[in-house]
Write an enzyme that holds these catalytic residues in place. Structure first.
Site, mmCIF file in Angstrom:
data_model
loop_
_atom_site.group_PDB
_atom_site.id
_atom_site.type_symbol
_atom_site.label_atom_id
_atom_site.label_comp_id
_atom_site.label_asym_id
_atom_site.label_seq_id
_atom_site.Cartn_x
_atom_site.Cartn_y
_atom_site.Cartn_z
ATOM 1 N N LYS A 22 33.764 -19.361 11.932
ATOM 2 C CA LYS A 22 33.985 -18.803 13.277
ATOM 3 C C LYS A 22 34.720 -19.824 14.126
ATOM 4 O O LYS A 22 35.763 -19.520 14.719
ATOM 5 C CB LYS A 22 32.642 -18.484 13.928
ATOM 6 N N ASN A 23 34.189 -21.031 14.195
ATOM 7 C CA ASN A 23 34.747 -22.028 15.117
ATOM 8 C C ASN A 23 36.136 -22.484 14.679
ATOM 9 O O ASN A 23 36.995 -22.793 15.504
ATOM 10 C CB ASN A 23 33.783 -23.197 15.279
ATOM 11 N N ARG A 93 33.784 -18.652 25.603
ATOM 12 C CA ARG A 93 34.333 -19.901 26.136
ATOM 13 C C ARG A 93 35.578 -20.347 25.385
ATOM 14 O O ARG A 93 36.547 -20.830 25.993
ATOM 15 C CB ARG A 93 33.239 -20.954 26.025
ATOM 16 N N CYS A 117 26.371 -21.446 29.621
ATOM 17 C CA CYS A 117 25.639 -20.460 28.813
ATOM 18 C C CYS A 117 24.225 -21.002 28.620
ATOM 19 O O CYS A 117 23.838 -22.007 29.197
ATOM 20 C CB CYS A 117 26.345 -20.218 27.488
ATOM 21 N N ARG A 122 28.342 -26.701 30.042
ATOM 22 C CA ARG A 122 29.596 -26.619 29.269
ATOM 23 C C ARG A 122 30.842 -26.638 30.168
ATOM 24 O O ARG A 122 31.640 -25.710 30.197
ATOM 25 C CB ARG A 122 29.574 -25.382 28.385
ATOM 26 N N ASP A 305 24.611 -27.247 16.198
ATOM 27 C CA ASP A 305 24.459 -25.809 15.942
ATOM 28 C C ASP A 305 23.389 -25.514 14.892
ATOM 29 O O ASP A 305 22.930 -24.380 14.784
ATOM 30 C CB ASP A 305 25.791 -25.191 15.473
ATOM 31 N N VAL A 327 23.597 -33.421 22.151
ATOM 32 C CA VAL A 327 24.899 -32.859 22.517
ATOM 33 C C VAL A 327 24.807 -31.940 23.723
ATOM 34 O O VAL A 327 25.613 -32.007 24.647
ATOM 35 C CB VAL A 327 25.519 -32.103 21.312
ATOM 36 N N ARG A 397 27.899 -12.323 17.143
ATOM 37 C CA ARG A 397 29.049 -13.134 17.591
ATOM 38 C C ARG A 397 29.515 -14.062 16.478
ATOM 39 O O ARG A 397 30.690 -14.408 16.401
ATOM 40 C CB ARG A 397 28.668 -13.984 18.810
#
Ligand code: EPZ
Length: 427
Positions: A22-23, A93, A117, A122, A305, A327, A397
């Site tokens: 995804k990223n 984002r 979020c 962020r 994550d 993070v 998502r």
């Protein structure tokens, strides 16, 4: 809204293909704006974030079509609009990162500032600082970032924090700038290096991808390229943890073990056996996991994550584990939901202390964000009895067909329209 229903207790076994990242995909789709000509992206995950980014590109005048499942053509030859719509940036984002390529192509970008979020504020200050240092005139008012530059000029940019998004954004903005740009203290995530490889395939001149200093020499024009997305290391980690909590034996195919190194090392510390191949990994767990401590860090450290999914595994570990989230400032919203399933977790600021319990119990829980949803699924797979997980739109998502994949491994899991609220529950 749909819910996911799981009856825990089944051992996961078999083989499952990991989807494209995804990223990685979101960054590459923004980068595709730089090219005049068609780009073909393969192994693209069919998830809502990708769909949102496709909508964003179409709003900008980019031609986007799915040539076959998971293969998309993106043609930004006739890029027209320099303005990204608020409703899309608000949803995701990563779409903020179209600003750099828009300035490179059109000399102007007007992009809404993404909101925070559930995991943190962020901000985008590193992104804005980078664009300004490249010579863009940036104003921020009425919730929009407007950036103008006839031609961006190479600069040396130091990042206060190795931000993945800021590194990717500045790298794409620098591709069509005049001269050389150096990004120092930049992110080293696999998705950052993969974006660099994609941009090089489109004709960019980039050195140092995957290291803490990236150098980009601006070019005049870029062309479309054919490129395959790397496997999603977060999905691989999620599926691995789902296998482990059920004391299963699962082969992850189309996986990149080198991208999952920190995760697999920590799984091995809990007693899990991980056998790695060039593009596969097999995880075998035959006993209750042992407790271990996690500190999230930028790559190559343990990925933030995977903090939430790992917490679900540690919730049933033998012993006490400590998770430190370095993070994001608030990535523990899922703790109270795991608590409803019997987990014993105390959260203090950026630390969670997890006292492992022998068994969780199924419950009605709600996912607040993508990875929190993954954590609840993992917990429910091993819990006694039935769980109903709402907020599935968050999970959609970033996870392609997660219910089908887990069911194919033996999980008792279905997705259905949520049970209508009863008056009693409404009260
Ligand atoms: C990417 O977000 C990922 N998203 C995130 O994955 C991931 O958690 C994060 O990198 C860290 O690895 C995508 O790639 C689409 P950052 P990004 O900039 O780029 C602060 C998921 O679950 N920061 O590396 O937005 C920021 O607040 C998502 O798939 C600033 O202060 O993350 C955070 O504390 C969640 N100013 C830290 O840096 C800035 O200008 C790391 O953020 C930018 C970031």
């Amino acid at each position: 809204m749909d819910s996911i229903y799981i009856v825990g207790g089944n051992r996961l076994t078999g083989e499952v293909k990991v989807s494209g990242s995804k990223n990685g995909t979101l960054a590459i789709m923004a980068g595709a704006l730089l090219a005049k000509g068609p780009t073909i992206l393969e192994n693209v995950p069919r998830i809502t974030d990708v769909h949102t980014m496709m909508e964003m590109l179409q709003e900008l005048g980019v031609r986007v079509r799915e040539l076959e499942p998971n293969t998309f053509e993106i043609d930004a030859t006739d890029l027209q609009s320099h303005e990204a719509p608020y409703d899309l940036v608000k949803k995701m984002r990563a779409s903020f990162c179209v600003a750099g390529p828009l300035i490179g192509r059109l000399g102007y970008a007007k992009v809404p500032m993404p909101g925070g979020c559930d995991i943190g504020a962020r901000p985008v200050d590193f992104h804005v600082k980078g664009l300004q240092m490249l010579g863009a005139k940036v104003t921020m008012e009425h919730g929009y970032v407007e950036a103008k530059a006839d031609k961006l000029k190479g600069a040396t940019i130091y990042l206060d924090f190795p931000s993945a998004g800021a590194t990717q954004h500045i790298m794409t903005a620098a591709c069509l700038a005049e001269g050389v740009t150096r990004i120092e203290n930049c992110a080293m995530e696999p998705e950052v290096n993969d974006l660099a490889e994609f941009l090089i395939a489109m004709g960019a001149k980039i050195k140092g991808g995957g290291t803490s200093t990236i150098e980009i020499e601006g070019v005049d024009e870029m062309r479309g390229a054919r490129y395959r997305m790397i496997p999603d290391r977060m999905e691989a980690g999620t599926l691995a943890m789902a296998a482990c909590i059920t004391r299963g034996d699962v082969l992850l195919t189309d996986c990149s073990p080198e991208h999952c190194s920190a995760m697999f090392k920590k799984l091995q510390e809990t007693g899990v056996k991980v056998i790695e191949g060039p593009d596969w990994a097999r995880v075998i767990a035959d006993s209750r996991p042992k407790a271990t401590d996690i500190k999230t860090m930028p790559h190559p450290g343990f990925p933030t994550d995977m903090q939430q999914p790992f917490a679900a595994l540690l919730a049933v570990a033998d012993g006490t584990s400590v998770i430190t989230e370095n993070v994001y400032e608030r990535r523990f919203k899922y703790v109270s939901e795991l608590g409803r399933m019997g987990a014993d977790i105390i959260q203090e600021g950026r630390t969670a202390i997890i006292k492992g319990v022998p068994k969780l119990t199924g419950a009605e829980v709600s996912s607040s964000d993508l990875r929190a949803g993954a954590a609840l699924i993992i917990a429910a797979l091993a819990a006694d009895g039935r769980s109903e997980i709402s907020g599935v739109e968050h999970i959609d998502r970033g996870y392609e067909r997660i219910v089908d994949k887990l069911a194919s491994l033996g999980a008792e899991i279905v997705r259905r329209e949520a049970a209508p609220e009863t008056s009693a529950r409404m009260a």
